[in-house]
Design an enzyme around this catalytic site. Structure first.
Site, PDB file in Angstrom:
ATOM      1  N   ASP A   1       0.814  -1.213   0.000  1.00 23.73           N
ATOM      2  CA  ASP A   1       0.000   0.000   0.000  1.00 23.73           C
ATOM      3  C   ASP A   1       0.850   1.265   0.000  1.00 23.73           C
ATOM      4  O   ASP A   1       1.975   1.284   0.496  1.00 23.73           O
ATOM      5  CB  ASP A   1      -0.929   0.018   1.217  1.00 23.73           C
ATOM      6  N   LYS A   2       0.281   2.321  -0.517  1.00 23.68           N
ATOM      7  CA  LYS A   2       0.964   3.617  -0.598  1.00 23.68           C
ATOM      8  C   LYS A   2       1.458   4.075   0.763  1.00 23.68           C
ATOM      9  O   LYS A   2       2.557   4.634   0.883  1.00 23.68           O
ATOM     10  CB  LYS A   2       0.009   4.657  -1.198  1.00 23.68           C
TER      11      LYS A   2
END
Length: 213
Positions: free
Chosen positions: A73-74
């Site tokens: 995930d970012k």
């Protein structure tokens, strides 16, 4: 690997819940297989293109023939594997292979033994029960780099680092697991995927290793 906070402590572990793993399907391998280990910084997408204001892999990875084996995930940091080998990518990323993924997780509050046992046994999420996991309390990882931006901290609430190993890859799974036991994740770093480890890589750094499976 990081030091454990309690000498001789054993991870909370489910004793048995076995399932058969299907045979991997055959894939053609390239003549020059590559495997790249990358320490993904916070805020970077696990893709090579995006909108004008997106931080992507393009400035960091000098190869144009590799692609991520799985996602991160970012707002998570740490190990991302990239390869040009479809067979290896399948073995790394496909859920049926249950490749272990180890995370360093900073959570809000101090989880009890009972809460950690819940993680080990499996917790009920909105998409079903998680598989058994290995979890242990740990000290802050050695030589940990600062996060930019820093995590949200509350002076009145302590925090705890956990070493958590899972064998599936649902969307934002680790964050949802710690939230389910009442301890939201403050910082999430993937330290290992199967036999591959960060091993000193700083954010934005990469190294190429032999793609041996």
């Amino acid at each position: 690997m990081p030091k454990k906070s309690t000498p001789g402590a054993r991870p909370f572990r489910r004793k048995s819940r076995r399932s058969k793993t299907p045979q991997a399907s055959e894939h053609h391998r390239p003549a020059n297989p590559k495997l790249v280990l990358f320490n993904k910084p916070y805020g970077v997408l696990t893709q090579f293109s995006g909108d004008a204001d997106d931080a992507t892999l393009k400035p960091y990875i000098p190869f144009n023939d590799v692609y991520p084996a799985g996602r991160l995930d970012k707002d998570s940091e740490g190990l991302l594997l990239l390869t040009n080998d479809g067979s290896l990518q399948h073995k790394i990323s496909h859920p049926k292979h249950k490749l272990p993924k180890t995370y360093w997780v900073q959570v809000e509050g101090i989880p009890s033994d009972e809460a950690l046992q819940q993680l080990a046994d499996g917790v009920e999420l909105n998409d079903g029960m998680t598989l058994p996991a290995d979890v242990i309390r740990m000290d802050e990882p050695d030589n940990l780099w600062p996060r930019n931006p820093p995590i949200r901290e509350r002076k009145s609430v302590p925090d705890q680092w956990l070493c958590l190993t899972i064998r599936e890859g649902r969307n934002r799974q680790v964050r949802r697991m710690t939230a389910a036991i009442g301890h939201p994740t403050l910082r999430l770093i993937r330290a290992a995927i199967g036999p591959w480890r960060l091993a000193g890589l700083q954010p934005g750094q990469w190294r190429e290793v032999p793609p041996v499976w």
